[in-house]
Write a protein that holds these residues in place. Sequence first.
Motif, mmCIF file in Angstrom:
data_model
loop_
_atom_site.group_PDB
_atom_site.id
_atom_site.type_symbol
_atom_site.label_atom_id
_atom_site.label_comp_id
_atom_site.label_asym_id
_atom_site.label_seq_id
_atom_site.Cartn_x
_atom_site.Cartn_y
_atom_site.Cartn_z
ATOM 1 N N ALA A 123 -44.014 5.158 16.513
ATOM 2 C CA ALA A 123 -42.878 4.408 17.054
ATOM 3 C C ALA A 123 -41.807 4.213 15.989
ATOM 4 O O ALA A 123 -40.609 4.353 16.265
ATOM 5 N N ASP A 124 -42.234 3.926 14.751
ATOM 6 C CA ASP A 124 -41.268 3.753 13.658
ATOM 7 C C ASP A 124 -40.480 5.032 13.404
ATOM 8 O O ASP A 124 -39.267 4.995 13.167
ATOM 9 N N SER A 125 -41.161 6.156 13.460
ATOM 10 C CA SER A 125 -40.480 7.426 13.188
ATOM 11 C C SER A 125 -39.448 7.744 14.266
ATOM 12 O O SER A 125 -38.360 8.241 13.971
ATOM 13 N N LEU A 126 -39.776 7.455 15.526
ATOM 14 C CA LEU A 126 -38.816 7.702 16.601
ATOM 15 C C LEU A 126 -37.620 6.762 16.499
ATOM 16 O O LEU A 126 -36.476 7.170 16.726
ATOM 17 N N ARG A 127 -37.870 5.511 16.145
ATOM 18 C CA ARG A 127 -36.750 4.573 15.987
ATOM 19 C C ARG A 127 -35.848 4.990 14.837
ATOM 20 O O ARG A 127 -34.623 4.876 14.922
ATOM 21 N N LEU A 128 -36.456 5.458 13.752
ATOM 22 C CA LEU A 128 -35.652 5.905 12.616
ATOM 23 C C LEU A 128 -34.810 7.121 12.987
ATOM 24 O O LEU A 128 -33.683 7.282 12.525
ATOM 25 N N LEU A 129 -35.341 7.967 13.861
ATOM 26 C CA LEU A 129 -34.652 9.205 14.227
ATOM 27 C C LEU A 129 -33.588 8.987 15.300
ATOM 28 O O LEU A 129 -32.467 9.490 15.164
ATOM 29 N N VAL A 130 -33.925 8.278 16.365
ATOM 30 C CA VAL A 130 -33.000 8.172 17.507
ATOM 31 C C VAL A 130 -32.601 6.744 17.839
ATOM 32 O O VAL A 130 -31.954 6.510 18.869
ATOM 33 N N GLY A 131 -32.970 5.782 16.996
ATOM 34 C CA GLY A 131 -32.555 4.407 17.248
ATOM 35 C C GLY A 131 -33.264 3.804 18.441
ATOM 36 O O GLY A 131 -34.469 3.987 18.634
ATOM 37 N N ASP A 132 -32.509 3.111 19.274
ATOM 38 C CA ASP A 132 -33.091 2.383 20.402
ATOM 39 C C ASP A 132 -33.148 3.239 21.662
ATOM 40 O O ASP A 132 -32.642 2.853 22.728
ATOM 41 N N ALA A 133 -33.740 4.413 21.545
ATOM 42 C CA ALA A 133 -33.900 5.256 22.721
ATOM 43 C C ALA A 133 -34.879 4.604 23.692
ATOM 44 O O ALA A 133 -35.771 3.854 23.299
#
Length: 479
Positions: A276-286
């Motif tokens: 979850a942290d990696s996705l938030r770092l990559l695409v923000g609040d998707a």
Amino acid sequence: MQVEYDDGGFSGWVVSSAGPYAPVWCQVLIDGEHRASIRADEFVPFVGERHDGHCCLNFSYRVPAYLRDGRAHRVQLTFTYVQDSATVQCSLPLTVRTFGAVASHPQSGYPVCRAQDVAAVPADIGEAESWASPNPTIVFPEGPIRRVWRPCRDVDGAVLSGFPHAEIVTHPLALSFLSDVYVRRSTGAVYVPGHGVWQDSHYLSDSRRIREDLERLERGGQDAPIIEGPALLASTAMNRNYFHWVMDILAGVHACTRHLGPPPPLLTPPLRSWQADSLRLLVGDAAFATPVDGAEPASDLVRCRRLIVPSNLGGVGLFPDETVTDLFATLRGRVGHDPHARRRIFISRRDSDCPRITNEAVLAAALERFGFETVVLGERSFAEQIRLFKEAEVVIGAHGAGLVNGGFCTPGTWMVEIRSSNYLNPCFYHLSGVCGLSYASHVETVPCREDGAENAASFEVDTERLLGLLRRLPLKFVL
């Protein structure tokens, strides 16, 4: 004219009014690149009789091995002949075709839906996002396949032996736009009703689960929860593996974002905190459409009206360099670091189910004399791992998922991979190549396992021989 495709290429015939001694030339373009010029020059009179007596000529073409990869490719055929000093030319519509087996780990026992099975058509992004085509559409936004011959050399410049191949084949990204399909979110398997599992969605999947899903859908899977979409698939069967998470899922999401803008809601597996942290770092609040961890299989299978499926990028160790390097650069730029740090990192696998190095403690103590710190990556957050590798000048580790963090290193950083002779996977050599790292390999001779699980082999490292390799690196070691 008529063209028939198979796993190895295509063949067919063309009717010409120029006569049997005036061959027709066929120009073959695959993924936008000219691959061959072939002649249709075998006279077939009995076919010609059905076409007002005109001449019928056969042709055939076998695609190169690197295109027989189970991936979708754009194929364009143009036929040309000369009659009465005039050039006559005819092009067939651009089509999407798949050659060869799917990926390098073929599955069996269930039907696979390939692009040509559902008359998938190539499209640009605007056409695909309109969802106007009655057939699946496939977008190839990053150009043709590229082949780079990169001889594997050690630190002294000698060509290394033991690599399966030294040629890096970088495949273009493909984005498949599918309508009314079923998705197993925890594994990323996509089922096309009446055709089987989608070609880009079952790499290293559980064959039993896929067969069960297909049998259930044949009996009627209308009770599955419906997601109207569009949604972006962000899951594979190997989603718990850090390497595949970064190289398949994060790379696919990033590539989609580069070309489509902010991504639609993500269909993900049950997420661990670092994922979850990696996705938030990559695409923000998707937005996420994520099942609860441990969800029952019935709630894990959903029906998606509109789904975007990125092709696997790094899963088979073949990296599309532009996508991968941009992914690492993007994430690297979002994490701060000490620009003066020159860390020397030894990756410990003591938290792994497959520790590999049996004398790891002895090796770690010897490396400390060279200024190395021993790190357990599983004890660090995703951002901490990026920072660690950004600050490294040399990284040493046994072949394993943690080495994918080498992509976060500054170009020129040394990666020293410790490998066993019975599992010479070149994926991190390729990664170092596309990310501009310096690479060295230390190989230990290990007998083959009776169970065939070569990637699970544990072995002892010759510490003195490895230290000798380090002394030859162009780095300053103070003992």
